[in-house]
Design an enzyme around this catalytic site. Structure first.
Site, mmCIF file in Angstrom:
data_model
loop_
_atom_site.group_PDB
_atom_site.id
_atom_site.type_symbol
_atom_site.label_atom_id
_atom_site.label_comp_id
_atom_site.label_asym_id
_atom_site.label_seq_id
_atom_site.Cartn_x
_atom_site.Cartn_y
_atom_site.Cartn_z
ATOM 1 N N LYS A 121 0.814 -1.220 0.000
ATOM 2 C CA LYS A 121 0.000 0.000 0.000
ATOM 3 C C LYS A 121 0.847 1.270 0.000
ATOM 4 O O LYS A 121 0.326 2.365 0.152
ATOM 5 C CB LYS A 121 -1.005 -0.027 1.162
ATOM 6 C CG LYS A 121 -2.109 -1.058 0.926
ATOM 7 C CD LYS A 121 -3.351 -0.864 1.764
ATOM 8 C CE LYS A 121 -4.417 -1.896 1.380
ATOM 9 N NZ LYS A 121 -5.598 -1.906 2.206
ATOM 10 N N LYS A 202 -4.774 -9.675 -6.713
ATOM 11 C CA LYS A 202 -5.878 -10.220 -5.924
ATOM 12 C C LYS A 202 -7.132 -9.356 -6.120
ATOM 13 O O LYS A 202 -7.027 -8.129 -6.200
ATOM 14 C CB LYS A 202 -5.425 -10.198 -4.465
ATOM 15 C CG LYS A 202 -6.478 -10.333 -3.423
ATOM 16 C CD LYS A 202 -5.901 -10.147 -2.032
ATOM 17 C CE LYS A 202 -6.299 -8.831 -1.394
ATOM 18 N NZ LYS A 202 -7.676 -8.720 -0.950
ATOM 19 N N LYS A 205 -11.728 -5.077 -2.654
ATOM 20 C CA LYS A 205 -12.850 -4.141 -2.523
ATOM 21 C C LYS A 205 -12.462 -2.761 -3.002
ATOM 22 O O LYS A 205 -13.259 -2.025 -3.536
ATOM 23 C CB LYS A 205 -13.236 -4.009 -1.038
ATOM 24 C CG LYS A 205 -14.242 -4.997 -0.577
ATOM 25 C CD LYS A 205 -14.773 -4.588 0.785
ATOM 26 C CE LYS A 205 -14.299 -5.531 1.864
ATOM 27 N NZ LYS A 205 -13.126 -5.101 2.586
HETATM 28 P P1 ATP Z 1 -9.363 -3.899 0.715
HETATM 29 O O1 ATP Z 1 -9.377 -3.787 -0.764
HETATM 30 O O2 ATP Z 1 -10.004 -2.724 1.403
HETATM 31 O O3 ATP Z 1 -8.015 -4.265 1.281
HETATM 32 P P2 ATP Z 1 -10.274 -6.602 0.619
HETATM 33 O O4 ATP Z 1 -11.182 -6.846 -0.528
HETATM 34 O O5 ATP Z 1 -8.853 -7.042 0.480
HETATM 35 O O6 ATP Z 1 -10.354 -5.092 1.051
HETATM 36 P P3 ATP Z 1 -10.643 -7.263 3.400
HETATM 37 O O7 ATP Z 1 -11.668 -6.527 4.189
HETATM 38 O O8 ATP Z 1 -9.234 -6.787 3.573
HETATM 39 O O9 ATP Z 1 -10.969 -7.296 1.850
HETATM 40 O O10 ATP Z 1 -10.713 -8.809 3.745
HETATM 41 C C1 ATP Z 1 -11.819 -9.500 4.295
HETATM 42 C C2 ATP Z 1 -11.567 -10.990 4.175
HETATM 43 O O11 ATP Z 1 -11.652 -11.385 2.796
HETATM 44 C C3 ATP Z 1 -10.161 -11.410 4.647
HETATM 45 O O12 ATP Z 1 -10.247 -12.632 5.342
HETATM 46 C C4 ATP Z 1 -9.386 -11.588 3.376
HETATM 47 O O13 ATP Z 1 -8.345 -12.529 3.501
HETATM 48 C C5 ATP Z 1 -10.466 -12.099 2.428
HETATM 49 N N1 ATP Z 1 -10.171 -11.747 1.045
HETATM 50 C C6 ATP Z 1 -9.969 -10.501 0.553
HETATM 51 N N2 ATP Z 1 -9.725 -10.547 -0.765
HETATM 52 C C7 ATP Z 1 -9.773 -11.859 -1.108
HETATM 53 C C8 ATP Z 1 -9.596 -12.552 -2.356
HETATM 54 N N3 ATP Z 1 -9.353 -11.896 -3.465
HETATM 55 N N4 ATP Z 1 -9.709 -13.889 -2.349
HETATM 56 C C9 ATP Z 1 -9.989 -14.573 -1.221
HETATM 57 N N5 ATP Z 1 -10.152 -13.977 -0.017
HETATM 58 C C10 ATP Z 1 -10.056 -12.642 0.046
#
Ligand code: ATP
Ligand code: LTN
Length: 336
Positions: A121, A202, A205
């Site tokens: 980040k 990956k 969100k």
């Molecule tokens: P941000 O983009 O704000 O970092 P994020 O989409 O990575 O958000 P988080 O809130 O950080 O989501 O994660 C919530 C849960 O979803 C965590 O357990 C994380 O490991 C899982 N997760 C996030 N992205 C993925 C993905 N692409 N595949 C599988 N699991 C995921």
């Protein structure tokens, strides 16, 4: 009702968290939330919307408020049941911020600097917030406050869990038994769903473009369109090979995670990428349809979510506060 659920559960504690940083996507669901839904009936489970983590990067207060309530509603639609588990907002339980400070005073600069999520980040950026650097200590506090043994997360959180374990082991050794040592529970399929438009990244969100992200609440036509435009390769051979064919392999893995089948079943039935994409899209649409229906129902009573979070915070405090008091006493802080 809750007592009845607890009576049949093992007294193993589960805790996990999710940031209200945008809409829930299929990676969040397959990597984490689906395991939460299963765990709530088997273990004493706590799930938190980590709003304090969401302010470690630039945010809009109005968006954060909306995202928090929307996320709570989506979690209910995804199958979390407030009768079977505790759902709460992190900022409603002040013990999280307080224990986080104590843990920051035990974690080292070197440990925090090695976290890949921090590096990704923008480690080199001078204007990066101090809270983003100390983010893993707050996450450790989230987990350790509940004496959680199991932490269901996606693959990207493995390193944070290792650090949480290291912090807990060191704290116990230095100040006396205080925390349970937690373990990450990562599902075998769907633990790292990749962005459909950038299969080396990956799904996330908060990514800049939504073209490669399938949101839980995307209408069927949008899901079909996003899958049909997914980046693949020019080889035109259907094969599961994550290293050399990341785009196609991501689609195959999504289908496996959605249907519970093996890659060979999909591979043997398709020769053309277009047909394969259609089968994958249909499986995702079918998987999400009941969630989307429940979400429509829940929208009829938005007050329900606020009531649930209020009750959840009370139940969470009941477990978190004694742990905080124990940690403070063991560190030598005098009780008031
Ligand atoms: P941000 O983009 O704000 O970092 P994020 O989409 O990575 O958000 P988080 O809130 O950080 O989501 O994660 C919530 C849960 O979803 C965590 O357990 C994380 O490991 C899982 N997760 C996030 N992205 C993925 C993905 N692409 N595949 C599988 N699991 C995921
Ligand atoms: N850092 C996690 C979110 C998170 C979390 C937690 C996950 C915050 N606190 C406690 C599990 C347990 C993420 O970015 N996905």
């Amino acid at each position: 009702m809750r007592r009845c659920h607890l009576a049949s559960k093992a007294v193993i504690r589960v805790l996990s968290g999710i940031q209200p940083s945008g809409e829930l996507h299929i990676g969040n669901y397959l990597g984490a939330i689906r395991s939460w839904v299963r765990d709530q009936y088997e273990f004493d489970s706590f799930f938190t919307i980590v709003d304090l983590h969401a302010i470690t990067v630039e945010h809009s207060p109005e968006e954060l408020r909306k995202n928090t309530l929307r996320l709570a509603m989506t979690l209910l639609a995804a199958g979390l049941d407030p009768e079977a588990c505790t759902i709460f907002a992190q900022s409603h339980v002040s013990a999280h911020a307080e224990l986080s400070w104590l843990l920051e005073c035990t974690a080292t600069f070197g440990e925090l600097s090695r976290m890949t999520q921090f590096k990704d980040k923008g480690r080199s950026d001078e204007s990066i917030r101090a809270g983003l650097f100390t983010y893993p200590a707050l996450m450790a506090a989230d987990i350790l406050l509940y004496q959680a043994e199991r932490v269901p997360v996606g693959e990207d959180q493995r390193q944070h869990l290792e650090l949480t374990r290291d912090i807990a082991i060191r704290f116990n050794a230095k100040y006396g038994q205080t925390f349970t040592i937690p373990q990450a529970t990562i599902p075998p399929l769907g633990s790292r769903v990749m962005d459909l438009a950038h299969p080396a990244k990956k799904m996330s969100k908060s990514s800049q473009s939504t073209a490669g992200t399938i949101f839980i609440l995307d209408p069927p036509e949008t899901i079909a369109k996003k899958v049909s435009r997914a980046v693949t390769d020019t080889e035109n051979v259907v094969r599961f090979d994550p290293e050399n064919k990341p785009g196609i392999s991501n689609l195959i893995e999504l289908w496996c995670a959605a249907t519970g089948n093996e890659p060979s079943q999909l591979v043997s039935q398709h020769r053309m990428y277009g047909e394969l994409k259609k089968t994958v899209a249909d499986a995702l649409i079918a998987l999400l349809e009941p969630l989307q229906r429940r979400y429509q129902e829940l929208q009829k009573d938005p007050g329900e979510v606020s009531r649930m979070l209020k009750l959840g915070a009370e139940k969470a405090k009941f477990v978190a506060e004694p742990t905080l008091e124990l940690a403070k006493a063991n560190m030598g802080l005098v009780a008031p």
